[in-house]
Design a protein around this motif. Structure first.
Motif, short mmCIF file in Angstrom:
data_model
loop_
_atom_site.label_atom_id
_atom_site.label_comp_id
_atom_site.label_asym_id
_atom_site.label_seq_id
_atom_site.Cartn_x
_atom_site.Cartn_y
_atom_site.Cartn_z
N ILE A 17 0.87 -1.18 0.00
CA ILE A 17 0.00 0.00 0.00
C ILE A 17 0.90 1.23 0.00
CG2 ILE A 17 -1.77 1.29 1.24
CD1 ILE A 17 -2.69 -1.38 2.43
N PHE A 18 0.82 2.02 -1.08
CA PHE A 18 1.74 3.15 -1.27
C PHE A 18 1.06 4.48 -0.98
CE2 PHE A 18 3.69 -0.11 -4.01
CZ PHE A 18 4.98 -0.06 -3.54
N SER A 19 1.91 5.49 -0.77
CA SER A 19 1.45 6.86 -0.58
C SER A 19 2.46 7.79 -1.23
CB SER A 19 1.32 7.18 0.91
OG SER A 19 1.01 8.54 1.11
N LEU A 20 2.00 8.99 -1.59
CA LEU A 20 2.89 10.01 -2.13
C LEU A 20 2.87 11.23 -1.23
CD1 LEU A 20 2.23 10.20 -6.00
CD2 LEU A 20 4.29 9.36 -4.86
N GLU A 21 4.04 11.83 -1.06
CA GLU A 21 4.16 13.14 -0.40
C GLU A 21 5.03 14.02 -1.29
OE1 GLU A 21 5.36 13.42 3.64
OE2 GLU A 21 3.46 12.66 4.43
N ASP A 22 4.64 14.15 -2.56
CA ASP A 22 5.37 15.02 -3.47
C ASP A 22 4.97 16.47 -3.25
OD1 ASP A 22 6.33 12.67 -4.46
OD2 ASP A 22 5.85 13.08 -6.54
N THR A 23 5.85 17.36 -3.65
CA THR A 23 5.57 18.78 -3.54
C THR A 23 6.01 19.50 -4.81
OG1 THR A 23 5.95 18.71 -1.14
CG2 THR A 23 5.94 20.87 -2.18
N ASP A 29 8.88 29.91 -5.08
CA ASP A 29 9.09 29.04 -3.92
C ASP A 29 7.80 28.71 -3.15
OD1 ASP A 29 11.80 28.58 -4.30
OD2 ASP A 29 12.39 30.35 -3.16
N SER A 30 6.66 29.12 -3.66
CA SER A 30 5.41 28.66 -3.05
C SER A 30 5.24 27.19 -3.39
CB SER A 30 4.23 29.47 -3.55
OG SER A 30 4.11 29.40 -4.95
N GLN A 31 4.50 26.46 -2.53
CA GLN A 31 4.43 25.02 -2.65
C GLN A 31 3.01 24.51 -2.81
OE1 GLN A 31 6.58 23.17 0.58
NE2 GLN A 31 8.44 24.34 0.21
N SER A 86 9.60 17.93 -5.64
CA SER A 86 10.28 17.14 -4.62
C SER A 86 9.49 15.85 -4.42
CB SER A 86 10.38 17.92 -3.31
OG SER A 86 10.93 17.13 -2.28
N THR A 87 10.17 14.69 -4.50
CA THR A 87 9.46 13.42 -4.51
C THR A 87 9.72 12.59 -3.25
OG1 THR A 87 11.28 12.38 -5.73
CG2 THR A 87 9.49 13.30 -7.03
N LYS A 88 8.64 12.05 -2.69
CA LYS A 88 8.72 11.13 -1.56
C LYS A 88 7.64 10.07 -1.74
CE LYS A 88 9.35 12.62 2.65
NZ LYS A 88 9.14 13.37 3.91
N ILE A 89 8.05 8.81 -1.77
CA ILE A 89 7.13 7.70 -1.95
C ILE A 89 7.08 6.90 -0.66
CG2 ILE A 89 6.59 5.64 -3.30
CD1 ILE A 89 8.23 6.85 -5.58
N GLY A 90 5.87 6.66 -0.16
CA GLY A 90 5.71 5.97 1.10
C GLY A 90 5.12 4.58 0.94
N LEU A 91 5.48 3.69 1.84
CA LEU A 91 4.92 2.34 1.91
C LEU A 91 4.33 2.14 3.30
CD1 LEU A 91 4.66 -0.59 0.67
CD2 LEU A 91 6.80 -1.10 1.90
N LEU A 92 3.10 1.62 3.35
CA LEU A 92 2.47 1.36 4.64
C LEU A 92 3.18 0.20 5.33
CD1 LEU A 92 0.18 2.13 6.58
CD2 LEU A 92 -1.24 0.40 5.43
N VAL A 93 3.79 0.51 6.46
CA VAL A 93 4.51 -0.48 7.26
C VAL A 93 3.83 -0.53 8.62
CG1 VAL A 93 6.70 -1.12 8.32
CG2 VAL A 93 6.67 -0.06 6.05
N GLU A 94 3.14 -1.63 8.87
CA GLU A 94 2.30 -1.78 10.06
C GLU A 94 1.22 -0.70 10.05
OE1 GLU A 94 5.24 -2.02 13.22
OE2 GLU A 94 5.23 -4.22 13.06
#
Length: 324
Positions: A17-23, A29-31, A86-94
């Motif tokens: 189960i993945f998640s994204l926290e890209d910006t 410089d606004s996000q 800016s890229t961040k890929i998450g995986l559900l761990v527990e």
């Protein structure tokens, strides 16, 4: 390979189960945050060589491709000119997500089709595509100095610890710069070092070569797999160079060879190699870095894992239990 917890390594093989926290970071410089619900398609492609050949000194830009859902017109008035992601890929761990940082990508194109925006973005390797005529470095110069000036001029941080043997190799004269870019120069340095160059997740230009790992990433399930029946050992390397005699105003094209005939990597003429003594030093570097490398050519499709990076050592086990 990007470091993660042991739990992550377990869960990437299970529920996935993945998640994204890209910006999206705009020019001012606004996000703008991007989550899984905003994205319809997403991929990151990176390489350490060209598609059709096995190269020394490759400087390949990693590419982010994504399609954003714009049915609610959330991005209608957003100017993506000179924006970065800016890229961040998450995986559900527990019961929580463990995130992997994949780097920053600079938007090269954004196509608006009404309900979607298709974006192509690249890492900082593209910053090196400036003409080398802009260089102000005084020669003679070492490989370290050439790389440091290139990175400073192009707005990149150089990881000097990865240059390795050859960092103090001296180039006597500035190469002709009519058609050269800073990326070309970094590539020529990589050919001398016997390495490829890439931008790491922490936004540094690094150099590496292929090394067999005692704990490679293991792939035991594939939807498709084709492979050469045997491995190949690089037995030699051949490169061209030109010796210029200033007094007689002559140029002599030469070829250097290290190793033995067999599977030989052939490189184009390198303008940073300018004398026989310089060529001999490069042959010594290639003898210890490139010659003797064992490679296996294969193509496979398998489930993705954000921790894998181009150049990683991989162990593949096929459906008959054979590993390579």
């Amino acid at each position: 390979m990007i470091n993660v917890t042991e739990k992550y390594k377990e869960y990437i093989k299970e529920e996935r189960i993945f998640s994204l926290e890209d910006t999206i970071i705009l020019k001012d410089d606004s996000q703008i945050p991007l989550t899984m619900s905003d994205v319809l398609a997403y991929s990151i492609n990176s390489a350490t060589s060209s598609d059709s050949t096995f190269d020394v000194g490759s400087v390949v830009a990693a590419k982010l491709s994504l399609t954003i859902d714009n049915t609610d017109e959330r991005f209608e008035d957003v100017d993506l000119t000179d924006a970065r992601i800016s890229t961040k890929i998450g995986l559900l761990v527990e019961d929580s997500f463990e995130y992997v940082t994949k780097g920053i990508f600079y938007i090269n194109s954004a196509q608006d089709s009404g309900d979607t925006i298709v974006i192509e973005a690249y890492d900082k390797i593209l910053f090196l595509d400036l003409p080398y005529a802009e260089s102000t470095l005084a020669y003679p110069a070492t490989i370290r100095e050439i790389l440091q000036e290139a990175c400073t001029h192009c707005g990149i941080t150089l990881d000097t610890t990865t240059i390795g043997t050859g960092a103090n190799y001296i180039v006597n004269s500035r190469p002709a710069t009519d058609s050269l870019t800073f990326r070309d120069i970094v590539s020529y340095c990589g050919k001398i070092l016997g390495k490829y160059a890439y931008i790491s997740a922490d936004q540094k230009l690094k150099f590496a070569w292929y090394e067999k790992s005692n704990s490679p990433y293991e792939i035991t399930e594939q939807s498709s797999l084709t492979k050469n029946r045997s491995s190949m050992t690089i037995t030699g390397a051949r490169f061209g160079y030109t010796v210029t005699t200033v007094k007689e105003a002559t140029e002599e094209n030469k070829t250097a060879f290290v190793g033995t005939e067999g599977y030989v990597l052939t490189m184009e003429d390198n303008p940073l190699i300018q004398t026989e003594d310089m060529a001999n030093k490069v042959m010594n570097i290639l003898r210890s870095s490139v010659v003797g490398t064992i490679i296996r050519v294969y193509s496979l499709s398998c489930l993705s894992d954000p921790t894998i990076e181009a150049g990683d050592s991989i162990k593949v086990t096929d459906r008959k239990g054979r590993s390579f």
